[in-house]
Motif scaffolding. Structure first.
Motif, PDB file in Angstrom:
ATOM      1  N   VAL A  19       6.242  10.538  -3.660  1.00 25.00           N
ATOM      2  CA  VAL A  19       6.947  11.762  -4.052  1.00 25.00           C
ATOM      3  C   VAL A  19       8.465  11.553  -4.003  1.00 25.00           C
ATOM      4  O   VAL A  19       9.179  11.876  -4.959  1.00 25.00           O
ATOM      5  N   ASP A  20       8.963  11.014  -2.904  1.00 28.96           N
ATOM      6  CA  ASP A  20      10.411  10.829  -2.766  1.00 28.96           C
ATOM      7  C   ASP A  20      10.954   9.866  -3.824  1.00 28.96           C
ATOM      8  O   ASP A  20      12.044  10.076  -4.368  1.00 28.96           O
ATOM      9  N   SER A  21      10.193   8.824  -4.132  1.00 24.01           N
ATOM     10  CA  SER A  21      10.619   7.866  -5.155  1.00 24.01           C
ATOM     11  C   SER A  21      10.617   8.488  -6.542  1.00 24.01           C
ATOM     12  O   SER A  21      11.509   8.216  -7.349  1.00 24.01           O
ATOM     13  N   TRP A  22       9.608   9.300  -6.835  1.00 27.70           N
ATOM     14  CA  TRP A  22       9.596   9.984  -8.127  1.00 27.70           C
ATOM     15  C   TRP A  22      10.833  10.862  -8.259  1.00 27.70           C
ATOM     16  O   TRP A  22      11.455  10.913  -9.308  1.00 27.70           O
ATOM     17  N   ARG A  23      11.185  11.546  -7.189  1.00 32.96           N
ATOM     18  CA  ARG A  23      12.327  12.468  -7.247  1.00 32.96           C
ATOM     19  C   ARG A  23      13.645  11.734  -7.482  1.00 32.96           C
ATOM     20  O   ARG A  23      14.538  12.272  -8.135  1.00 32.96           O
ATOM     21  N   THR A  24      13.778  10.524  -6.967  1.00 32.85           N
ATOM     22  CA  THR A  24      15.016   9.771  -7.209  1.00 32.85           C
ATOM     23  C   THR A  24      14.945   8.981  -8.510  1.00 32.85           C
ATOM     24  O   THR A  24      15.897   8.974  -9.285  1.00 32.85           O
ATOM     25  N   THR A  25      13.812   8.344  -8.777  1.00 31.15           N
ATOM     26  CA  THR A  25      13.667   7.503  -9.969  1.00 31.15           C
ATOM     27  C   THR A  25      13.712   8.313 -11.256  1.00 31.15           C
ATOM     28  O   THR A  25      14.320   7.901 -12.239  1.00 31.15           O
ATOM     29  N   TYR A  26      13.048   9.462 -11.260  1.00 31.37           N
ATOM     30  CA  TYR A  26      12.906  10.245 -12.491  1.00 31.37           C
ATOM     31  C   TYR A  26      13.833  11.456 -12.535  1.00 31.37           C
ATOM     32  O   TYR A  26      13.674  12.331 -13.380  1.00 31.37           O
ATOM     33  N   ASN A  27      14.824  11.485 -11.664  1.00 28.29           N
ATOM     34  CA  ASN A  27      15.748  12.603 -11.554  1.00 28.29           C
ATOM     35  C   ASN A  27      16.380  12.987 -12.896  1.00 28.29           C
ATOM     36  O   ASN A  27      16.492  14.164 -13.212  1.00 28.29           O
ATOM     37  N   ASP A  28      16.810  12.010 -13.675  1.00 29.96           N
ATOM     38  CA  ASP A  28      17.444  12.287 -14.965  1.00 29.96           C
ATOM     39  C   ASP A  28      16.497  12.099 -16.143  1.00 29.96           C
ATOM     40  O   ASP A  28      16.932  12.111 -17.292  1.00 29.96           O
ATOM     41  N   ILE A  29      15.211  11.919 -15.853  1.00 25.91           N
ATOM     42  CA  ILE A  29      14.239  11.642 -16.906  1.00 25.91           C
ATOM     43  C   ILE A  29      13.281  12.815 -17.109  1.00 25.91           C
ATOM     44  O   ILE A  29      12.905  13.130 -18.237  1.00 25.91           O
ATOM     45  N   MET A  30      12.907  13.473 -16.021  1.00 25.66           N
ATOM     46  CA  MET A  30      11.943  14.579 -16.076  1.00 25.66           C
ATOM     47  C   MET A  30      12.578  15.868 -15.571  1.00 25.66           C
ATOM     48  O   MET A  30      13.533  15.830 -14.804  1.00 25.66           O
ATOM     49  N   PRO A  31      12.016  17.013 -15.984  1.00 24.35           N
ATOM     50  CA  PRO A  31      12.564  18.303 -15.547  1.00 24.35           C
ATOM     51  C   PRO A  31      12.560  18.441 -14.020  1.00 24.35           C
ATOM     52  O   PRO A  31      11.599  18.046 -13.347  1.00 24.35           O
ATOM     53  N   SER A  32      13.628  18.994 -13.475  1.00 24.74           N
ATOM     54  CA  SER A  32      13.758  19.118 -12.019  1.00 24.74           C
ATOM     55  C   SER A  32      12.675  20.016 -11.422  1.00 24.74           C
ATOM     56  O   SER A  32      12.216  19.756 -10.319  1.00 24.74           O
ATOM     57  N   ASP A  33      12.240  21.058 -12.150  1.00 23.46           N
ATOM     58  CA  ASP A  33      11.187  21.917 -11.590  1.00 23.46           C
ATOM     59  C   ASP A  33       9.885  21.149 -11.425  1.00 23.46           C
ATOM     60  O   ASP A  33       9.144  21.365 -10.469  1.00 23.46           O
ATOM     61  N   PHE A  34       9.606  20.208 -12.330  1.00 27.30           N
ATOM     62  CA  PHE A  34       8.416  19.373 -12.209  1.00 27.30           C
ATOM     63  C   PHE A  34       8.515  18.508 -10.951  1.00 27.30           C
ATOM     64  O   PHE A  34       7.579  18.438 -10.147  1.00 27.30           O
ATOM     65  N   LEU A  35       9.660  17.870 -10.766  1.00 32.06           N
ATOM     66  CA  LEU A  35       9.856  16.993  -9.609  1.00 32.06           C
ATOM     67  C   LEU A  35       9.851  17.799  -8.305  1.00 32.06           C
ATOM     68  O   LEU A  35       9.299  17.353  -7.300  1.00 32.06           O
ATOM     69  N   ASP A  36      10.449  18.990  -8.329  1.00 35.71           N
ATOM     70  CA  ASP A  36      10.477  19.847  -7.134  1.00 35.71           C
ATOM     71  C   ASP A  36       9.078  20.282  -6.708  1.00 35.71           C
ATOM     72  O   ASP A  36       8.839  20.529  -5.525  1.00 35.71           O
ATOM     73  N   ASN A  37       8.164  20.371  -7.673  1.00 35.29           N
ATOM     74  CA  ASN A  37       6.809  20.843  -7.375  1.00 35.29           C
ATOM     75  C   ASN A  37       5.839  19.728  -6.984  1.00 35.29           C
ATOM     76  O   ASN A  37       4.664  20.001  -6.717  1.00 35.29           O
ATOM     77  N   LEU A  38       6.308  18.497  -6.932  1.00 33.63           N
ATOM     78  CA  LEU A  38       5.434  17.419  -6.455  1.00 33.63           C
ATOM     79  C   LEU A  38       5.083  17.700  -4.997  1.00 33.63           C
ATOM     80  O   LEU A  38       5.915  18.158  -4.218  1.00 33.63           O
ATOM     81  N   SER A  39       3.845  17.400  -4.649  1.00 31.76           N
ATOM     82  CA  SER A  39       3.345  17.770  -3.325  1.00 31.76           C
ATOM     83  C   SER A  39       2.907  16.546  -2.527  1.00 31.76           C
ATOM     84  O   SER A  39       2.112  15.734  -3.008  1.00 31.76           O
ATOM     85  N   TYR A  40       3.420  16.448  -1.298  1.00 31.16           N
ATOM     86  CA  TYR A  40       2.977  15.384  -0.395  1.00 31.16           C
ATOM     87  C   TYR A  40       1.469  15.501  -0.150  1.00 31.16           C
ATOM     88  O   TYR A  40       0.758  14.505  -0.115  1.00 31.16           O
ATOM     89  N   GLY A  41       0.996  16.722   0.032  1.00 35.27           N
ATOM     90  CA  GLY A  41      -0.428  16.945   0.308  1.00 35.27           C
ATOM     91  C   GLY A  41      -1.316  16.463  -0.821  1.00 35.27           C
ATOM     92  O   GLY A  41      -2.330  15.800  -0.583  1.00 35.27           O
ATOM     93  N   GLN A  42      -0.939  16.804  -2.061  1.00 35.13           N
ATOM     94  CA  GLN A  42      -1.742  16.354  -3.211  1.00 35.13           C
ATOM     95  C   GLN A  42      -1.709  14.834  -3.337  1.00 35.13           C
ATOM     96  O   GLN A  42      -2.737  14.199  -3.592  1.00 35.13           O
ATOM     97  N   ARG A  43      -0.551  14.247  -3.145  1.00 34.47           N
ATOM     98  CA  ARG A  43      -0.448  12.783  -3.240  1.00 34.47           C
ATOM     99  C   ARG A  43      -1.196  12.104  -2.094  1.00 34.47           C
ATOM    100  O   ARG A  43      -1.766  11.032  -2.276  1.00 34.47           O
ATOM    101  N   ASN A  44      -1.209  12.728  -0.934  1.00 33.91           N
ATOM    102  CA  ASN A  44      -1.958  12.194   0.207  1.00 33.91           C
ATOM    103  C   ASN A  44      -3.430  12.078  -0.159  1.00 33.91           C
ATOM    104  O   ASN A  44      -4.057  11.037   0.056  1.00 33.91           O
ATOM    105  N   GLU A  45      -3.987  13.139  -0.730  1.00 33.88           N
ATOM    106  CA  GLU A  45      -5.401  13.115  -1.138  1.00 33.88           C
ATOM    107  C   GLU A  45      -5.642  12.069  -2.223  1.00 33.88           C
ATOM    108  O   GLU A  45      -6.641  11.351  -2.196  1.00 33.88           O
ATOM    109  N   LEU A  46      -4.717  11.995  -3.182  1.00 28.88           N
ATOM    110  CA  LEU A  46      -4.823  11.001  -4.252  1.00 28.88           C
ATOM    111  C   LEU A  46      -4.858   9.591  -3.678  1.00 28.88           C
ATOM    112  O   LEU A  46      -5.688   8.765  -4.071  1.00 28.88           O
ATOM    113  N   TRP A  47      -3.979   9.298  -2.703  1.00 28.83           N
ATOM    114  CA  TRP A  47      -3.912   7.945  -2.155  1.00 28.83           C
ATOM    115  C   TRP A  47      -5.080   7.632  -1.236  1.00 28.83           C
ATOM    116  O   TRP A  47      -5.516   6.479  -1.169  1.00 28.83           O
ATOM    117  N   LYS A  48      -5.635   8.624  -0.568  1.00 33.07           N
ATOM    118  CA  LYS A  48      -6.876   8.378   0.196  1.00 33.07           C
ATOM    119  C   LYS A  48      -7.968   7.896  -0.759  1.00 33.07           C
ATOM    120  O   LYS A  48      -8.693   6.933  -0.468  1.00 33.07           O
TER     121      LYS A  48
END
Length: 172
Positions: A19-48
């Motif tokens: 999540v943190d890397s997406w927010r820095t890497t894609y900061n000027d590439i994707m809409p900020s509201d999309f990046l702001d809504n990324l969830s640690y919890g959802q990514r945690n489940e995805l990575w499990k």
């Protein structure tokens, strides 16, 4: 820096890096509201799920404090029909840990696994505006094709790179 195979207990640390890397890497590439809504919890489940999946290989980079600061994953995408090939599906390193050789160590670890599995050709997909594409080029990946995709309400160019031979990455 310790590079090791990930376990399910690493999912939370990987999710934070993701999540943190997406927010820095894609900061000027994707809409900020999309990046702001990324969830640690959802990514945690995805990575499990990703770590537990057969044919998916995940490695983490841990700093001296035992904190995960980067990760890499790969296997074979369902859409990849090329014989004896695999895919580098994700590599992310926290911004303050970049340019320290961690990416090189992670890619070597995954590519040694690919070599062990007999995979000869490796593909990676990267957004054209993502500067990490230069990292892949520096390690010998060659641009195979470009395609348009839509992500987060934004039309983007997706570059597909290919390594026809991974041995220079492993043994340079």
């Amino acid at each position: 820096m310790l590079i090791r195979e990930a376990t399910v207990t690493d999912a939370e640390g990987i999710a934070i890096v993701h999540v943190d890397s997406w927010r820095t890497t894609y900061n000027d590439i994707m809409p900020s509201d999309f990046l702001d809504n990324l969830s640690y919890g959802q990514r945690n489940e995805l990575w499990k799920k990703n770590i537990s999946s057969d044919g998916n290989y995940v490695y983490v980079a841990e700093n001296s404090d035992g904190k995960i600061v980067g990760f890499i994953s790969g296997g074979k995408r369902e859409k990849n029909k090329v014989e004896d090939s695999g895919d580098l599906t994700a590599i992310y390193i926290l911004e303050n840990s970049q340019r320290m050789g961690i990416g090189k160590k992670l890619i070597k670890e995954l590519f040694f696994k690919f070599e062990e599995l007999g995979l000869k050709t490796i593909f990676v997909e990267v957004l054209e505006d993502n500067e990490s594409r230069y990292f892949y080029e520096a390690f010998g990946a060659e641009l195979l094709k470009t395609e348009k995709i839509k992500m987060a309400r934004t039309e983007l160019n997706l570059l597909v790179y290919e390594w026809k031979d991974i041995s220079p990455v492993l043994y340079e």
